[in-house]
Design a protein around this motif. Structure first.
Motif, mmCIF file in Angstrom:
data_model
loop_
_atom_site.group_PDB
_atom_site.id
_atom_site.type_symbol
_atom_site.label_atom_id
_atom_site.label_comp_id
_atom_site.label_asym_id
_atom_site.label_seq_id
_atom_site.Cartn_x
_atom_site.Cartn_y
_atom_site.Cartn_z
ATOM 1 N N PRO A 186 0.826 -1.210 0.000
ATOM 2 C CA PRO A 186 0.000 0.000 0.000
ATOM 3 C C PRO A 186 0.857 1.256 0.000
ATOM 4 C CG PRO A 186 0.026 -1.004 2.169
ATOM 5 C CD PRO A 186 0.723 -1.969 1.252
ATOM 6 N N GLU A 187 0.234 2.357 -0.327
ATOM 7 C CA GLU A 187 0.944 3.627 -0.371
ATOM 8 C C GLU A 187 1.358 4.027 1.032
ATOM 9 O OE1 GLU A 187 0.240 8.218 -2.018
ATOM 10 O OE2 GLU A 187 -1.350 6.686 -2.123
ATOM 11 N N GLY A 188 2.548 4.560 1.169
ATOM 12 C CA GLY A 188 3.054 4.970 2.474
ATOM 13 C C GLY A 188 4.562 4.939 2.495
ATOM 14 N N LYS A 189 5.145 5.666 3.420
ATOM 15 C CA LYS A 189 6.593 5.733 3.521
ATOM 16 C C LYS A 189 7.159 4.398 3.994
ATOM 17 C CE LYS A 189 10.339 8.395 5.603
ATOM 18 N NZ LYS A 189 10.706 9.504 6.536
ATOM 19 N N ASP A 190 8.188 3.923 3.298
ATOM 20 C CA ASP A 190 8.907 2.692 3.646
ATOM 21 C C ASP A 190 8.008 1.458 3.654
ATOM 22 O OD1 ASP A 190 11.200 4.219 3.955
ATOM 23 O OD2 ASP A 190 10.874 4.509 6.114
ATOM 24 N N SER A 191 6.915 1.496 2.892
ATOM 25 C CA SER A 191 6.039 0.316 2.862
ATOM 26 C C SER A 191 6.742 -0.870 2.208
ATOM 27 C CB SER A 191 4.751 0.643 2.108
ATOM 28 O OG SER A 191 3.988 1.593 2.805
ATOM 29 N N ALA A 192 7.458 -0.605 1.116
ATOM 30 C CA ALA A 192 8.170 -1.698 0.444
ATOM 31 C C ALA A 192 9.256 -2.275 1.344
ATOM 32 C CB ALA A 192 8.774 -1.185 -0.870
ATOM 33 N N ASP A 193 9.966 -1.401 2.087
ATOM 34 C CA ASP A 193 11.010 -1.884 2.998
ATOM 35 C C ASP A 193 10.409 -2.761 4.094
ATOM 36 O OD1 ASP A 193 12.818 -0.446 1.515
ATOM 37 O OD2 ASP A 193 12.719 1.317 2.815
ATOM 38 N N ALA A 194 9.273 -2.318 4.642
ATOM 39 C CA ALA A 194 8.644 -3.089 5.708
ATOM 40 C C ALA A 194 8.190 -4.454 5.217
ATOM 41 C CB ALA A 194 7.449 -2.307 6.277
ATOM 42 N N LYS A 195 7.649 -4.494 3.989
ATOM 43 C CA LYS A 195 7.207 -5.771 3.428
ATOM 44 C C LYS A 195 8.394 -6.681 3.162
ATOM 45 C CE LYS A 195 4.075 -8.565 1.828
ATOM 46 N NZ LYS A 195 3.055 -9.157 2.710
ATOM 47 N N MET A 196 9.504 -6.119 2.688
ATOM 48 C CA MET A 196 10.700 -6.928 2.455
ATOM 49 C C MET A 196 11.237 -7.501 3.761
ATOM 50 S SD MET A 196 12.724 -4.677 -0.458
ATOM 51 C CE MET A 196 14.204 -5.710 -0.341
ATOM 52 N N ILE A 197 11.222 -6.705 4.820
ATOM 53 C CA ILE A 197 11.700 -7.192 6.124
ATOM 54 C C ILE A 197 10.795 -8.299 6.642
ATOM 55 C CG2 ILE A 197 12.067 -6.524 8.530
ATOM 56 C CD1 ILE A 197 12.944 -3.774 7.517
ATOM 57 N N ALA A 198 9.464 -8.093 6.501
ATOM 58 C CA ALA A 198 8.522 -9.114 6.976
ATOM 59 C C ALA A 198 8.684 -10.420 6.201
ATOM 60 C CB ALA A 198 7.089 -8.596 6.859
ATOM 61 N N PHE A 199 8.856 -10.307 4.902
ATOM 62 C CA PHE A 199 9.034 -11.519 4.096
ATOM 63 C C PHE A 199 10.374 -12.192 4.384
ATOM 64 C CE2 PHE A 199 10.783 -13.540 0.307
ATOM 65 C CZ PHE A 199 9.803 -14.482 0.041
ATOM 66 N N GLY A 200 11.440 -11.382 4.487
ATOM 67 C CA GLY A 200 12.757 -11.957 4.719
ATOM 68 C C GLY A 200 12.891 -12.660 6.053
ATOM 69 N N ALA A 201 12.132 -12.222 7.057
ATOM 70 C CA ALA A 201 12.237 -12.838 8.378
ATOM 71 C C ALA A 201 11.793 -14.298 8.360
ATOM 72 C CB ALA A 201 11.419 -12.041 9.384
ATOM 73 N N CYS A 202 10.901 -14.652 7.447
ATOM 74 C CA CYS A 202 10.402 -16.037 7.395
ATOM 75 C C CYS A 202 10.639 -16.645 6.008
ATOM 76 C CB CYS A 202 8.918 -16.082 7.741
ATOM 77 S SG CYS A 202 7.870 -15.026 6.718
ATOM 78 N N VAL A 203 11.730 -16.235 5.342
ATOM 79 C CA VAL A 203 11.965 -16.686 3.977
ATOM 80 C C VAL A 203 12.212 -18.194 3.914
ATOM 81 C CG1 VAL A 203 14.451 -16.225 4.071
ATOM 82 C CG2 VAL A 203 13.288 -16.212 1.870
ATOM 83 N N LEU A 204 12.844 -18.760 4.936
ATOM 84 C CA LEU A 204 13.150 -20.192 4.915
ATOM 85 C C LEU A 204 11.894 -21.053 4.994
ATOM 86 C CD1 LEU A 204 16.379 -20.319 7.112
ATOM 87 C CD2 LEU A 204 16.185 -20.593 4.639
ATOM 88 N N ARG A 205 10.800 -20.504 5.477
ATOM 89 C CA ARG A 205 9.558 -21.286 5.499
ATOM 90 C C ARG A 205 9.031 -21.502 4.082
ATOM 91 N NH1 ARG A 205 6.157 -18.351 10.424
ATOM 92 N NH2 ARG A 205 7.725 -18.680 12.074
ATOM 93 N N SER A 206 9.105 -20.477 3.274
ATOM 94 C CA SER A 206 8.604 -20.587 1.906
ATOM 95 C C SER A 206 9.635 -21.172 0.952
ATOM 96 C CB SER A 206 8.179 -19.203 1.401
ATOM 97 O OG SER A 206 7.204 -18.625 2.244
ATOM 98 N N TYR A 207 10.903 -20.903 1.209
ATOM 99 C CA TYR A 207 11.984 -21.377 0.330
ATOM 100 C C TYR A 207 13.069 -22.026 1.187
ATOM 101 C CZ TYR A 207 9.641 -18.185 -2.882
ATOM 102 O OH TYR A 207 8.701 -17.526 -3.647
#
Length: 425
Positions: A186-207
């Motif tokens: 969604p639109e907002g400051k650092d939204s892409a960064d926050a999503k990348m951090i959230a995804f990266g924290a559990c990346v081993l579960r998906s990959y």
């Protein structure tokens, strides 16, 4: 007897297959054949189990049959023959055409292949790229270079952005065609960064097969993601852009690699640059040496050709066209006598005296050296003084001839001899 899938005891007969009774489970619909051992044997197997140790079917069968044998008949020979018989029966069942064509065998092969593929992927590993599209743009060449930096193949690429943002433009179409998985934020400051951090924290579960991750963004907040991924045992590359250069930092080793976006090539380190310059200098030196060698060969061939031409051309140039220091009357008398040829010693001495007189007339204070006199003689005759002396058999060289001649005298003046005439014409 129970259903092999759901272990339900509710089943019914469903024809015969391979001369064996076929059953259909009423609970899950699984079809299965009658087991090789009877219900009473199954009961004995369950009775022999201690409730904690898992015993294979073949081992439990052997235990039950051995238990029913008389104690005195239980010997190593009987046990060995029994095991061999049971093994033969199992092999006959497994290798029978009905078993090889059955659905159970196909499922077994599929599960085995899946486990093999998963094990191979876990052993080899893959790389994954996370791109903040709103912060950094990667072209095809840059992406290929990043893939070459990784030790494992780059198989998954994910791009994070608010794809409704006009600043992103049509990058979603381009990245999608290049195999990226597009993640909308969604639109907002650092939204892409926050999503990348959230995804990266559990990346081993998906990959679970990921070994390396490329974090592509200039935002400093993503250093937290890099640290978390390192703590999970992954190799992390932080990719940032400064001007026309990409900086790829290996967070595990601290080693940095640079890539020029303008030149589409890796920027070498200082050590590599010095090595390349040294190689260029060495190659240039080798090239110069080769050309010098070729030039020396050509010069040698040219000199040989010149000597051949001089020997074949006996006619010498006329004296009046070459010697400007002798007046017309002197030249006419010399021409009348020898026609530019020096046939004997007398003619040579006469020519040398004329040369000395003309030089002294023009410059009385000039001291004439042997080398100067020889140069003037060569201008007139076209031959070296030593060649003339040898041709007339008057000695070995021009200097020794002047020393022995009664017409001239030599006087040491510094490092050279000064020539003076003894007789006047």
């Amino acid at each position: 007897m129970k259903c092999p899938r759901c272990e339900s005891t509710s089943y019914r007969k469903n024809g015969r297959r391979n001369d064996k009774q076929n059953y259909l489970c009423k609970n899950c619909g699984k079809q299965f054949l009658e087991p090789a051992f009877s219900h009473s044997l199954e009961t004995d197997l369950l009775a022999n189990s201690n409730g904690h140790t898992k015993v294979s079917t073949s081992e439990a069968t052997e235990l039950s049959l051995v238990k029913n044998l008389p104690e005195k008949k239980i010997t190593e020979k009987s046990l060995g023959s029994f095991s061999l018989t049971l093994a033969e029966q199992l092999l006959q069942t497994i290798l029978s055409p009905g078993w090889l064509e059955s659905a159970a065998f196909s499922q077994f092969i599929q599960k085995f292949q899946q486990k093999t593929e998963i094990k191979h992927q876990l052993e080899t590993g893959i790389s994954l790229l996370l791109l903040d599209v709103e912060n950094l743009k990667l072209d095809v060449s840059s992406e290929l270079f990043l893939a070459s930096v990784c030790k494992y193949p780059l198989q998954f690429k994910m791009a994070f952005a608010n794809w409704r943002n006009p600043s992103v433009g049509k990058q979603d179409i381009e990245l999608y065609n290049r195999g990226y998985q597009l993640v909308h934020v969604p639109e907002g400051k650092d939204s892409a960064d926050a999503k990348m951090i959230a995804f990266g924290a559990c990346v081993l579960r998906s990959y679970p097969t990921v070994k390396e991750i490329l974090v592509c963004s200039n935002d400093g907040i993503l250093i937290h993601l890099c640290n978390e991924l390192q703590n999970q045992g992954l190799i992390v590359y932080w990719v940032r852009r400064q001007g026309q250069t990409l900086h790829i930092e290996n967070r595990n080793t601290g080693k940095s690699t640079h890539y020029s976006l303008a030149m589409a090539t890796e920027v070498p380190s200082l050590e590599k640059l010095v090595e390349q310059i040294q190689d260029l200098i060495k190659n240039e030196q080798d090239s110069i040496n080769t050309r010098l060698h070729s030039l020396a060969t050509i010069t040698s061939l040219f000199q040989e050709r010149s000597n051949i031409n001089n020997k074949s051309n006996h006619k010498q140039p006329e004296i009046e066209e070459i010697v400007p220091i002798i007046d017309n009357s002197s030249l006419q008398s010399i021409q009348e006598e020898d026609s530019a040829e020096i046939p004997n010693e007398k003619t040579l001495d006469k020519l040398l005296l004329k040369i000395i007189q003309d030089i002294q007339t023009k410059s009385p204070q000039t001291k004439l050296s042997v080398s100067k006199l020889g140069s003037e003689l060569r201008k007139i005759t076209g031959e070296s003084p030593n060649s003339i002396i040898k041709k007339l058999k008057l000695g070995s060289n021009f200097t020794k001839y002047l020393e022995s001649s009664p017409t001239f005298t030599l006087k040491m003046n510094g490092k050279e001899y000064e020539v003076m005439p003894l007789l006047s014409e």
